[in-house]
Design a protein around this motif. Structure first.
Motif, PDB file in Angstrom:
ATOM      1  N   VAL A 237       1.211  -0.984  -0.180  1.00 14.20           N
ATOM      2  CA  VAL A 237      -0.215   0.105  -0.260  1.00 14.20           C
ATOM      3  C   VAL A 237       0.895   1.415   0.353  1.00 14.20           C
ATOM      4  O   VAL A 237       0.866   2.930  -0.776  1.00 14.20           O
ATOM      5  N   LYS A 238       1.777   1.108   1.065  1.00 16.73           N
ATOM      6  CA  LYS A 238       2.160   2.492   0.821  1.00 16.73           C
ATOM      7  C   LYS A 238       3.182   2.992  -0.268  1.00 16.73           C
ATOM      8  O   LYS A 238       3.614   3.925  -0.340  1.00 16.73           O
ATOM      9  N   ASN A 239       3.722   1.790  -0.664  1.00 23.47           N
ATOM     10  CA  ASN A 239       4.511   2.368  -2.171  1.00 23.47           C
ATOM     11  C   ASN A 239       3.826   2.658  -3.449  1.00 23.47           C
ATOM     12  O   ASN A 239       4.106   2.425  -4.254  1.00 23.47           O
ATOM     13  N   MET A 240       2.529   2.298  -3.365  1.00 21.55           N
ATOM     14  CA  MET A 240       1.365   2.718  -4.683  1.00 21.55           C
ATOM     15  C   MET A 240       0.351   4.541  -3.715  1.00 21.55           C
ATOM     16  O   MET A 240      -0.629   3.992  -3.316  1.00 21.55           O
ATOM     17  N   PRO A 241       1.096   5.421  -4.420  1.00 20.98           N
ATOM     18  CA  PRO A 241       0.064   6.765  -3.663  1.00 20.98           C
ATOM     19  C   PRO A 241      -0.461   6.888  -4.811  1.00 20.98           C
ATOM     20  O   PRO A 241      -1.617   7.997  -3.278  1.00 20.98           O
ATOM     21  N   GLY A 242      -0.815   6.346  -5.215  1.00 20.30           N
ATOM     22  CA  GLY A 242      -2.559   6.844  -6.160  1.00 20.30           C
ATOM     23  C   GLY A 242      -3.612   5.566  -5.407  1.00 20.30           C
ATOM     24  O   GLY A 242      -4.430   6.534  -5.135  1.00 20.30           O
ATOM     25  N   TRP A 243      -3.298   4.738  -4.623  1.00 19.88           N
ATOM     26  CA  TRP A 243      -4.546   3.935  -4.370  1.00 19.88           C
ATOM     27  C   TRP A 243      -4.705   4.728  -2.580  1.00 19.88           C
ATOM     28  O   TRP A 243      -5.689   4.388  -1.964  1.00 19.88           O
ATOM     29  N   ILE A 244      -3.362   5.233  -2.318  1.00 16.46           N
ATOM     30  CA  ILE A 244      -3.553   6.592  -1.206  1.00 16.46           C
ATOM     31  C   ILE A 244      -4.437   7.649  -0.577  1.00 16.46           C
ATOM     32  O   ILE A 244      -5.246   7.536  -0.119  1.00 16.46           O
ATOM     33  N   ALA A 245      -4.352   8.600  -2.512  1.00 14.25           N
ATOM     34  CA  ALA A 245      -5.020   9.508  -2.277  1.00 14.25           C
ATOM     35  C   ALA A 245      -6.315   8.982  -2.401  1.00 14.25           C
ATOM     36  O   ALA A 245      -7.235   9.820  -3.358  1.00 14.25           O
ATOM     37  N   GLY A 246      -7.050   7.915  -3.905  1.00  7.66           N
ATOM     38  CA  GLY A 246      -7.884   7.338  -4.525  1.00  7.66           C
ATOM     39  C   GLY A 246      -9.000   7.251  -3.644  1.00  7.66           C
ATOM     40  O   GLY A 246      -8.907   7.676  -2.344  1.00  7.66           O
ATOM     41  N   PHE A 247      -9.888   7.081  -4.154  1.00 10.64           N
ATOM     42  CA  PHE A 247     -11.461   7.055  -3.785  1.00 10.64           C
ATOM     43  C   PHE A 247     -12.040   6.378  -1.910  1.00 10.64           C
ATOM     44  O   PHE A 247     -12.202   6.815  -1.166  1.00 10.64           O
ATOM     45  N   SER A 248     -11.056   4.599  -1.880  1.00  3.23           N
ATOM     46  CA  SER A 248     -10.800   3.956  -1.057  1.00  3.23           C
ATOM     47  C   SER A 248     -10.514   4.349   0.237  1.00  3.23           C
ATOM     48  O   SER A 248     -10.836   4.873   0.810  1.00  3.23           O
ATOM     49  N   ASN A 249      -9.484   5.387   0.473  1.00  4.19           N
ATOM     50  CA  ASN A 249      -8.389   5.226   1.249  1.00  4.19           C
ATOM     51  C   ASN A 249      -8.086   7.262   0.926  1.00  4.19           C
ATOM     52  O   ASN A 249      -7.915   7.147   2.888  1.00  4.19           O
ATOM     53  N   GLY A 250      -8.488   8.287   0.638  1.00  2.00           N
ATOM     54  CA  GLY A 250      -8.618   9.107   0.775  1.00  2.00           C
ATOM     55  C   GLY A 250      -9.929  10.413   0.881  1.00  2.00           C
ATOM     56  O   GLY A 250     -10.913   9.550   0.946  1.00  2.00           O
ATOM     57  N   THR A 251      -9.619  11.997   0.269  1.00  2.00           N
ATOM     58  CA  THR A 251     -11.123  12.182   0.760  1.00  2.00           C
ATOM     59  C   THR A 251     -11.993  12.197  -0.007  1.00  2.00           C
ATOM     60  O   THR A 251     -13.337  12.369   0.182  1.00  2.00           O
ATOM     61  N   THR A 252     -11.961  11.696  -1.395  1.00  2.51           N
ATOM     62  CA  THR A 252     -13.002  12.053  -2.459  1.00  2.51           C
ATOM     63  C   THR A 252     -13.933  10.653  -1.700  1.00  2.51           C
ATOM     64  O   THR A 252     -15.255  11.043  -1.705  1.00  2.51           O
ATOM     65  N   GLY A 253     -13.795   9.704  -1.643  1.00  2.00           N
ATOM     66  CA  GLY A 253     -14.393   8.498  -0.743  1.00  2.00           C
ATOM     67  C   GLY A 253     -15.248   9.360   0.529  1.00  2.00           C
ATOM     68  O   GLY A 253     -16.509   8.985   1.039  1.00  2.00           O
TER      69      GLY A 253
ATOM     70  N   CYS B  71      -9.049   1.300  -8.434  1.00  2.00           N
ATOM     71  CA  CYS B  71      -8.184   2.216  -7.031  1.00  2.00           C
ATOM     72  C   CYS B  71      -7.710   3.936  -6.233  1.00  2.00           C
ATOM     73  O   CYS B  71      -7.271   3.541  -5.987  1.00  2.00           O
ATOM     74  N   GLY B  72      -7.450   3.508  -7.546  1.00  2.00           N
ATOM     75  CA  GLY B  72      -5.949   4.559  -7.821  1.00  2.00           C
ATOM     76  C   GLY B  72      -6.763   6.118  -9.056  1.00  2.00           C
ATOM     77  O   GLY B  72      -8.415   6.469  -8.148  1.00  2.00           O
ATOM     78  N   ASP B  73      -6.148   6.987  -9.698  1.00  2.00           N
ATOM     79  CA  ASP B  73      -6.893   7.831 -10.281  1.00  2.00           C
ATOM     80  C   ASP B  73      -7.460   6.968 -10.154  1.00  2.00           C
ATOM     81  O   ASP B  73      -8.810   8.322 -11.201  1.00  2.00           O
ATOM     82  N   GLY B  74      -8.238   6.262 -11.533  1.00  2.00           N
ATOM     83  CA  GLY B  74      -9.338   5.997 -12.055  1.00  2.00           C
ATOM     84  C   GLY B  74     -10.875   6.127 -11.404  1.00  2.00           C
ATOM     85  O   GLY B  74     -12.000   6.107 -11.434  1.00  2.00           O
ATOM     86  N   SER B  75     -10.332   5.748  -9.853  1.00  2.00           N
ATOM     87  CA  SER B  75     -11.688   6.519  -8.964  1.00  2.00           C
ATOM     88  C   SER B  75     -12.299   7.602  -8.324  1.00  2.00           C
ATOM     89  O   SER B  75     -13.592   7.659  -7.916  1.00  2.00           O
ATOM     90  N   TYR B  76     -11.577   8.238  -9.425  1.00  2.00           N
ATOM     91  CA  TYR B  76     -11.992   9.726  -8.968  1.00  2.00           C
ATOM     92  C   TYR B  76     -13.412  10.219  -9.888  1.00  2.00           C
ATOM     93  O   TYR B  76     -13.949  10.817 -10.022  1.00  2.00           O
TER      94      TYR B  76
END
Length: 475
Positions: free
Chosen positions: A120-136, A184-189
């Motif tokens: 997880v930690k090596n995938m910034p896009g996942w951290i920022a994405g819908f599941s874990n970030g602010t858009t969710g 899980c990454g950019d596509g989740s926006y």
């Protein structure tokens, strides 16, 4: 003769009761944040989640936004104002602690780590994405707006989307945010932009989706068995062999195809619909089974071909998630081929032995993401699509498994009775089956199990409730 509880056929009222019992247990894990409510992500775990991107305190996957979305849905069902108050308190905490664009500036620059959470930690896009970030988080608040009509909520929902757009990287092909372009990454926006456009009719969200879609189009490649595949996550970062790539919803081509259906619905540009159809052809080309039931491999490789010994069965990498692409294409085109593939994937779950028999890709995670509740949510959706008794029976059968996997403690000092609090414990880490905990969150644990029971109750009663974002676009 007294009723035998193990012979009981559950009713919609039972499912609501179980969900309320779940809310009672989640209540015991609550804590006050800076201004509002949070819940412990895993109250019986000794692990420190402070820098654990998949269990951030406010996320929709394992944090307060997901729990609060469950409370909001339970309020819809019961009209108990206490549940709405819980959701509002969670929203207050999310809004008051919102970082703004600095969240993306910080997260998308994270350096690689050798930590055990490397995946997880090596995938910034996942951290920022819908599941874990602010858009969710904002998705929950958007749903809260739809129920309360409080303008503060829609203002926040727009602010989050506007901030995401403002930090996009612009190229000649379009825009993106990270190197992880998957669902899980950019596509989740994209589903979030689509949700917000539906409420606001602001064309800038359509424009952002179009620009990302244009960028994503350039990443597709012809597949050996037909169609086009998208390898949009570099798995060598997380120690996978360099030749393999993921296939299904969360990180693979079926998720990319689903994103293209959403972009098509926003823009009506045929190139995006054609891309979704190409993704579907790729999935069809590697599916394994017969005319009645199929499964889709977890991994593919241009060197070795698709894996044939490893199949997930739930949402993240299994038929429950992959079928969303075919469901969406059927809604758009009305073509029976796509409808039939929804059914084939569904019957593949049953033919594989679920919900009762567990396997390598369907383990006792007790998660909406990767476990039995994800399968239940799927069967409810297919029943609503088809109206066929077969799928209602599958859903009811799966619900019995979901309930059977829950735990209710004995009442204090009284083995004859139980407490009015229900929870689920699961091994979220597939590769660490002994790491079993009770999680409160929506996609990872207890709230998600109860959520799916409410889905079934609503389907039985022909009622409409708020949905998770994956199921919120179907007719």
């Amino acid at each position: 003769m007294s009723e035998n509880i193990l012979f009981k056929n559950y009713t919609s009222q039972d499912y609501v009761k179980f969900a309320e019992q779940t809310a009672n247990w989640i209540k015991t894990t609550g804590k006050i944040g800076r201004t509002g409510k949070l819940w412990l992500q895993s109250p019986d775990s000794k692990e420190n989640f402070d820098d654990y991107p998949m269990l951030t305190p406010k996320s929709i996957y394992g944090g307060s936004a997901g729990v609060a979305l469950f409370y909001l849905r339970l309020y819809q069902v019961t009209k108990n104002i206490e549940y709405l108050d819980e959701a509002k308190s969670a929203a207050k905490e999310i809004i008051s602690t919102y970082e703004g664009v600095s969240f993306y500036e910080r997260v998308l620059k994270l350096k690689a780590t050798e930590d055990k959470l490397v995946h997880v930690k090596n995938m910034p896009g996942w951290i920022a994405g819908f599941s874990n970030g602010t858009t969710g988080q904002a998705y929950f608040i958007l749903k809260l707006y739809e129920i309360t009509k409080d303008e503060n909520y829609i203002d926040f929902a727009r602010k989050v989307a506007d901030d995401v757009i403002s930090v996009a990287k612009t190229t000649e092909e379009g825009i993106h945010w990270s190197e992880q372009l998957d669902y899980c990454g950019d596509g989740s926006y994209i589903p979030y932009f689509a949700e917000l456009y539906r409420v606001t009719k602001d064309e800038k969200y359509v424009d952002a989706a179009r620009k990302f879609g244009n960028y994503l189009l350039t990443k597709g490649k012809p597949a050996p068995n037909g169609g086009t595949f998208w390898n949009v996550v570099d798995l060598t970062i997380i120690d996978f062999p360099k030749d393999v790539f993921w296939v299904n919803l969360a990180h693979g081509t079926s998720g990319v195809g689903f994103i293209f259906t959403l972009i098509y619905n926003l823009t009506k540009e045929e190139k995006f619909l054609n891309a979704a159809k190409e993704a579907a052809k790729y999935i069809q080309g590697i599916a394994v089974g017969d005319e009645n039931a199929v499964l889709v491999p977890y991994l593919d490789s241009l060197e070795r071909g698709p894996s044939t010994e490893f199949y997930y069965l739930s949402q993240c990498h299994g038929p429950a998630g992959t079928s969303l692409l075919f469901h969406a294409l059927y809604d758009i085109t009305g073509e029976k081929e796509y409808f039939d593939w929804v059914l084939k994937l569904s019957r593949g779950i049953i033919k594989a032995g679920a919900p009762e028999n567990f396997s390598r890709g369907y383990w006792q995670s007790q998660a909406l993401c990767c476990g039995t509740p994800g399968i239940l949510e799927h069967f409810v959706s297919v029943y609503k699509l088809t109206g066929e008794k077969e799928f209602l029976e599958y859903a009811e059968r799966t619900a019995k498994t979901v309930v059977g996997q829950s735990f209710v403690e004995d009442a204090d000092g009284d083995i004859y009775h139980q407490k009015n609090a229900r929870r689920w414990s699961g091994a979220w880490w597939r590769t660490i089956p002994t790491d079993v905990h009770s999680y409160t969150g929506l996609y990872i644990g207890t709230a998600g199990n109860a959520w799916t029971l409410l889905s079934l109750a609503a389907a039985q009663n022909n009622e409409k409730l708020i949905e998770t974002v994956e199921y919120d676009f179907f007719k």
